[in-house]
Scaffold this active site. Structure first.
Site, PDB file in Angstrom:
ATOM      1  N   VAL A  42       0.731  -1.253  -0.095  1.00  0.00           N
ATOM      2  CA  VAL A  42      -0.044  -0.103   0.056  1.00  0.00           C
ATOM      3  C   VAL A  42       0.720   1.274   0.155  1.00  0.00           C
ATOM      4  O   VAL A  42       0.352   2.348   0.028  1.00  0.00           O
ATOM      5  CB  VAL A  42      -1.021  -0.141   1.078  1.00  0.00           C
ATOM      6  CG1 VAL A  42      -0.217   0.349   2.411  1.00  0.00           C
ATOM      7  CG2 VAL A  42      -2.058   0.956   0.946  1.00  0.00           C
ATOM      8  N   TYR A  43       2.091   1.341   0.270  1.00  0.00           N
ATOM      9  CA  TYR A  43       2.957   2.282   0.435  1.00  0.00           C
ATOM     10  C   TYR A  43       2.910   2.882  -1.072  1.00  0.00           C
ATOM     11  O   TYR A  43       3.565   2.499  -2.040  1.00  0.00           O
ATOM     12  CB  TYR A  43       4.306   2.181   1.059  1.00  0.00           C
ATOM     13  CG  TYR A  43       4.410   1.749   2.272  1.00  0.00           C
ATOM     14  CD1 TYR A  43       3.487   2.020   3.167  1.00  0.00           C
ATOM     15  CD2 TYR A  43       5.603   0.993   2.878  1.00  0.00           C
ATOM     16  CE1 TYR A  43       3.439   1.379   4.577  1.00  0.00           C
ATOM     17  CE2 TYR A  43       5.792   0.732   4.218  1.00  0.00           C
ATOM     18  CZ  TYR A  43       4.524   0.889   4.889  1.00  0.00           C
ATOM     19  OH  TYR A  43       4.667   0.554   6.331  1.00  0.00           O
ATOM     20  N   SER A  44       2.524   4.339  -1.072  1.00  0.00           N
ATOM     21  CA  SER A  44       2.423   5.014  -2.331  1.00  0.00           C
ATOM     22  C   SER A  44       2.079   4.368  -3.614  1.00  0.00           C
ATOM     23  O   SER A  44       2.519   4.042  -4.868  1.00  0.00           O
ATOM     24  CB  SER A  44       3.962   5.624  -2.638  1.00  0.00           C
ATOM     25  OG  SER A  44       4.551   6.502  -1.619  1.00  0.00           O
ATOM     26  N   ASP A  45       0.937   3.456  -3.353  1.00  0.00           N
ATOM     27  CA  ASP A  45       0.335   2.799  -4.294  1.00  0.00           C
ATOM     28  C   ASP A  45       1.000   1.743  -5.005  1.00  0.00           C
ATOM     29  O   ASP A  45       1.169   1.743  -6.068  1.00  0.00           O
ATOM     30  CB  ASP A  45      -0.255   3.826  -5.319  1.00  0.00           C
ATOM     31  CG  ASP A  45      -1.384   3.367  -6.099  1.00  0.00           C
ATOM     32  OD1 ASP A  45      -2.111   2.143  -5.902  1.00  0.00           O
ATOM     33  OD2 ASP A  45      -1.422   3.585  -7.404  1.00  0.00           O
ATOM     34  N   GLY A  46       2.011   1.078  -4.095  1.00  0.00           N
ATOM     35  CA  GLY A  46       3.045   0.214  -4.996  1.00  0.00           C
ATOM     36  C   GLY A  46       4.163   0.524  -5.321  1.00  0.00           C
ATOM     37  O   GLY A  46       4.966  -0.147  -5.755  1.00  0.00           O
TER      38      GLY A  46
END
Length: 323
Positions: free
Chosen positions: A60-64
């Site tokens: 989920v960090y920065s949308d992958g």
């Protein structure tokens, strides 16, 4: 750099883990302060050169895009078998049904997406980012077991939850002969010590490695209480974690640091590394000094009197960090 076994496993990890939430495309996800790939790569290289072999990110960090950047940077900085690479699953990756959570469908989908983004055939540690109250724990634990048996993860771990939930998941796994969690990534630092009540004793009893997130309290422990940073001004989640009375603990960290001639970050991390349940704090770095301080903290030994001064102003509070 020193190394410890992760819990009761045979896996050697550095006493410092580099947290990679700071690396990602700024306009993807919820963190406008993240560093792009060009700015991120030097930190991965600096960590490897400093002896850090443990790296933590999440789908989920920065949308992958954190996984993408970290995967490419690690491939250029170290051999895959030298690195302990961890990622997480749970957060929503797309809108609509089955876009997040810990169902079998979500886990099986997201492990493949994470491996593709990381550019690797397996992760060393696959962690559930939070508890999923909408999915039976039996479904989650069997799916994670199958991920391990498929060779896509070497070990599994969990993150912030209640101790009863963690105990239930471990019991379900043991009862069914499935893979058990070997690590707990929880919220623990000088400003938030509620984990000492139940979760840390449980981990000690069960031989589970503890890898705390936010060991510097979102930077609160590294600077004067009334100062801010670009991150703190936009970090809405971070604003919910700490309270005004914590300034007395921050002042104590500053006093010990001044007497020792070291930075506040080194003192705060040295206190955490002194806790017998802690394996490796997860430290974020957006400046070279952040990693220098983290690595130096491994060799800083605080005495009992210094620890008493750091601990004496702590006041109990409600649970924070599970959202």
């Amino acid at each position: 750099m020193d190394y410890l076994k992760l819990g009761t496993t045979g896996l050697d990890v550095s006493r410092i883990c580099l947290g990679c939430m700071s690396y990602g495309v700024a306009d993807r996800g919820n963190h406008s302060w993240t560093l792009d790939e060009e700015a991120s790569r030097p930190f991965v290289r600096q960590a490897v050169e400093g002896g850090i072999n443990f790296f933590d990110t999440a789908n989920v960090y920065s949308d992958g895009t954190s996984e993408e950047i970290v995967g490419r940077a690690l491939a250029d900085s170290a051999r895959r078998d030298e690195i302990v690479l961890a990622t997480k699953v749970h957060g929503r990756m797309r809108s609509g049904p089955n876009g997040g959570g810990l169902s079998r469908k979500a886990i099986m989908t997201e492990i493949d997406h994470s491996l593709r983004r990381l550019g690797t055939d397996y992760v060393d540690l696959y962690q559930i980012h939070r508890w999923d109250s909408t999915t039976p724990v039996e479904e989650t634990m069997e799916a994670l077991h199958d991920v391990v048996k498929a060779g896509k993860a070497r070990y599994i771990g969990a993150s912030s939850m209640y101790a009863w939930q963690f105990s239930k998941a471990q019991y379900v796994a043991e009862r069914n002969g499935w893979t058990r969690f070997v690590s707990m990534q929880n919220h623990y630092n000088l400003l938030y010590r509620e984990e000492e009540r139940e979760m840390l004793p449980l981990c000690a009893d069960q031989g589970v490695g503890v890898i705390p997130w936010s060991p510097l309290a979102r930077g609160r422990l590294t600077r004067a209480w009334d100062t801010t940073s670009a991150r703190s001004e936009t970090d809405e989640f971070g604003k919910t974690l700490y309270q005004e009375t914590d300034r007395h603990i921050v002042d104590a960290v500053a006093a010990v640091a001044d007497e020792r001639g070291v930075t506040r970050a080194q003192v705060a991390l040295a206190w955490l590394l002194r806790q017998p349940t802690v394996t490796a704090p997860i430290v974020g770095a957006t400046r070279p000094q952040h990693l220098d301080d983290a690595i130096a903290a491994v060799d800083l030994r605080l005495d009992d009197d210094e620890c008493k001064r750091l601990e004496e102003h702590y006041t109990p509070r409600g649970v924070a960090g599970f959202a």
